[in-house]
Design an enzyme around this catalytic site. Structure first.
Site, mmCIF file in Angstrom:
data_model
loop_
_atom_site.group_PDB
_atom_site.id
_atom_site.type_symbol
_atom_site.label_atom_id
_atom_site.label_comp_id
_atom_site.label_asym_id
_atom_site.label_seq_id
_atom_site.Cartn_x
_atom_site.Cartn_y
_atom_site.Cartn_z
ATOM 1 N N HIS A 16 18.346 -23.074 -32.807
ATOM 2 C CA HIS A 16 18.056 -21.632 -32.830
ATOM 3 C C HIS A 16 19.150 -20.889 -33.615
ATOM 4 O O HIS A 16 18.866 -20.034 -34.440
ATOM 5 C CB HIS A 16 18.039 -21.047 -31.409
ATOM 6 C CG HIS A 16 16.938 -21.520 -30.522
ATOM 7 N ND1 HIS A 16 17.163 -22.189 -29.353
ATOM 8 C CD2 HIS A 16 15.587 -21.399 -30.624
ATOM 9 C CE1 HIS A 16 16.013 -22.456 -28.759
ATOM 10 N NE2 HIS A 16 15.032 -21.991 -29.513
ATOM 11 N N LYS A 40 5.552 -18.712 -17.750
ATOM 12 C CA LYS A 40 6.321 -19.899 -18.168
ATOM 13 C C LYS A 40 7.348 -20.242 -17.097
ATOM 14 O O LYS A 40 8.056 -19.353 -16.620
ATOM 15 C CB LYS A 40 7.052 -19.619 -19.488
ATOM 16 C CG LYS A 40 6.276 -20.038 -20.715
ATOM 17 C CD LYS A 40 7.244 -20.123 -21.894
ATOM 18 C CE LYS A 40 6.602 -20.726 -23.121
ATOM 19 N NZ LYS A 40 7.564 -20.801 -24.234
ATOM 20 N N ARG A 89 10.240 -27.075 -37.289
ATOM 21 C CA ARG A 89 10.734 -28.451 -37.221
ATOM 22 C C ARG A 89 9.653 -29.396 -37.700
ATOM 23 O O ARG A 89 8.491 -29.013 -37.729
ATOM 24 C CB ARG A 89 11.080 -28.824 -35.773
ATOM 25 C CG ARG A 89 12.308 -28.146 -35.263
ATOM 26 C CD ARG A 89 12.371 -28.185 -33.776
ATOM 27 N NE ARG A 89 11.340 -27.314 -33.214
ATOM 28 C CZ ARG A 89 11.318 -26.882 -31.952
ATOM 29 N NH1 ARG A 89 12.257 -27.262 -31.128
ATOM 30 N NH2 ARG A 89 10.372 -26.090 -31.527
ATOM 31 N N SER A 127 14.861 -27.177 -26.885
ATOM 32 C CA SER A 127 15.422 -26.807 -25.584
ATOM 33 C C SER A 127 15.005 -27.833 -24.531
ATOM 34 O O SER A 127 15.800 -28.210 -23.674
ATOM 35 C CB SER A 127 14.921 -25.419 -25.179
ATOM 36 O OG SER A 127 15.330 -24.466 -26.109
HETATM 37 P P1 ADP Z 1 11.553 -24.287 -28.088
HETATM 38 O O1 ADP Z 1 10.466 -24.355 -29.142
HETATM 39 O O2 ADP Z 1 12.692 -25.243 -28.326
HETATM 40 O O3 ADP Z 1 11.063 -24.246 -26.669
HETATM 41 P P2 ADP Z 1 11.723 -21.437 -28.323
HETATM 42 O O4 ADP Z 1 10.431 -21.155 -27.658
HETATM 43 O O5 ADP Z 1 12.890 -20.662 -27.837
HETATM 44 O O6 ADP Z 1 12.243 -22.912 -28.268
HETATM 45 O O7 ADP Z 1 11.542 -21.334 -29.893
HETATM 46 C C1 ADP Z 1 11.729 -20.182 -30.613
HETATM 47 C C2 ADP Z 1 11.727 -20.485 -32.085
HETATM 48 O O8 ADP Z 1 12.838 -21.307 -32.419
HETATM 49 C C3 ADP Z 1 10.496 -21.234 -32.592
HETATM 50 O O9 ADP Z 1 10.120 -20.651 -33.826
HETATM 51 C C4 ADP Z 1 10.981 -22.629 -32.823
HETATM 52 O O10 ADP Z 1 10.281 -23.282 -33.850
HETATM 53 C C5 ADP Z 1 12.415 -22.367 -33.227
HETATM 54 N N1 ADP Z 1 13.257 -23.519 -32.961
HETATM 55 C C6 ADP Z 1 13.518 -24.107 -31.788
HETATM 56 N N2 ADP Z 1 14.329 -25.170 -31.937
HETATM 57 C C7 ADP Z 1 14.586 -25.269 -33.273
HETATM 58 C C8 ADP Z 1 15.342 -26.172 -34.084
HETATM 59 N N3 ADP Z 1 15.970 -27.215 -33.543
HETATM 60 N N4 ADP Z 1 15.387 -25.946 -35.410
HETATM 61 C C9 ADP Z 1 14.724 -24.913 -35.950
HETATM 62 N N5 ADP Z 1 13.980 -24.038 -35.257
HETATM 63 C C10 ADP Z 1 13.912 -24.203 -33.935
#
Ligand code: ADP
Length: 159
Positions: A16, A40, A89, A127
């Site tokens: 992130h 969630k 990703r 996460s």
């Molecule tokens: P997750 O998808 O890990 O549960 P979130 O819901 O907080 O996390 O995701 C928010 C944004 O962050 C999404 O657009 C997701 O693609 C991006 N994101 C999460 N992890 C990564 C990563 N390792 N590299 C790039 N973008 C990421």
């Protein structure tokens, strides 16, 4: 130009952080939106997520961290953002993000979703993977900011 960068950040990872930092090189202001989504089941409370996300981003002057409970496009409108930034990703994110981007465009066609490719070292980071490793006592120091590492250790020691 303002961009919003939404997520659940349960917890924030270096993946992130990488996307948010790179957004600040493109946009003047980046509003990080922590989704308060009651349906969630999060590991960390909203207050905890707000706290460690702010802490992790405190050195990025262009970044603000806020909570949102509305539709993402409404959150973007409220903050004058015409851009939603998402990290992408490997192939796994594509289908879901493709759908969300098109639905958001239907809700407000003046707001664009912009995708930044995950950096190679973050490509397989999520996460949920971090939580799973931490639950088994694995080392997650390479995946999360130091504040989050301590919080995860606390969480799983207590449980
Ligand atoms: P997750 O998808 O890990 O549960 P979130 O819901 O907080 O996390 O995701 C928010 C944004 O962050 C999404 O657009 C997701 O693609 C991006 N994101 C999460 N992890 C990564 C990563 N390792 N590299 C790039 N973008 C990421």
């Amino acid at each position: 130009m303002t961009a919003v960068c939404p997520g659940s950040f349960d917890p924030i990872t270096l993946g992130h952080l990488d996307i948010i930092e790179r957004s600040t090189y493109i946009y003047d202001r980046v509003v990080v939106g922590i989704a308060d989504n009651p349906s969630k089941a999060e590991l960390f409370s909203l207050e905890e997520r707000l706290d460690f996300t702010k802490e992790a981003l405190k050195n990025l002057a262009k970044v603000e961290v806020l909570v949102f409970r509305s539709l993402l496009v409404e959150f973007a409108q409220e903050h004058g953002a015409k851009v939603i930034i998402k990290g992408l990703r490997a192939i796994s994110d594509f289908e879901h993000e493709f759908q969300m981007a098109h639905l958001n465009k239907r809700l407000d066609n003046t707001i664009e979703t912009v995708f930044l490719m995950a950096s190679p070292e973050c490509m397989f980071l999520s996460s949920s993977a971090v939580k799973e490793i931490a639950a088994y006592g694995g080392n997650i120091s390479e995946f999360v900011p130091s504040g989050v590492e301590a919080r995860l250790a606390d969480k799983f020691l207590k449980d």
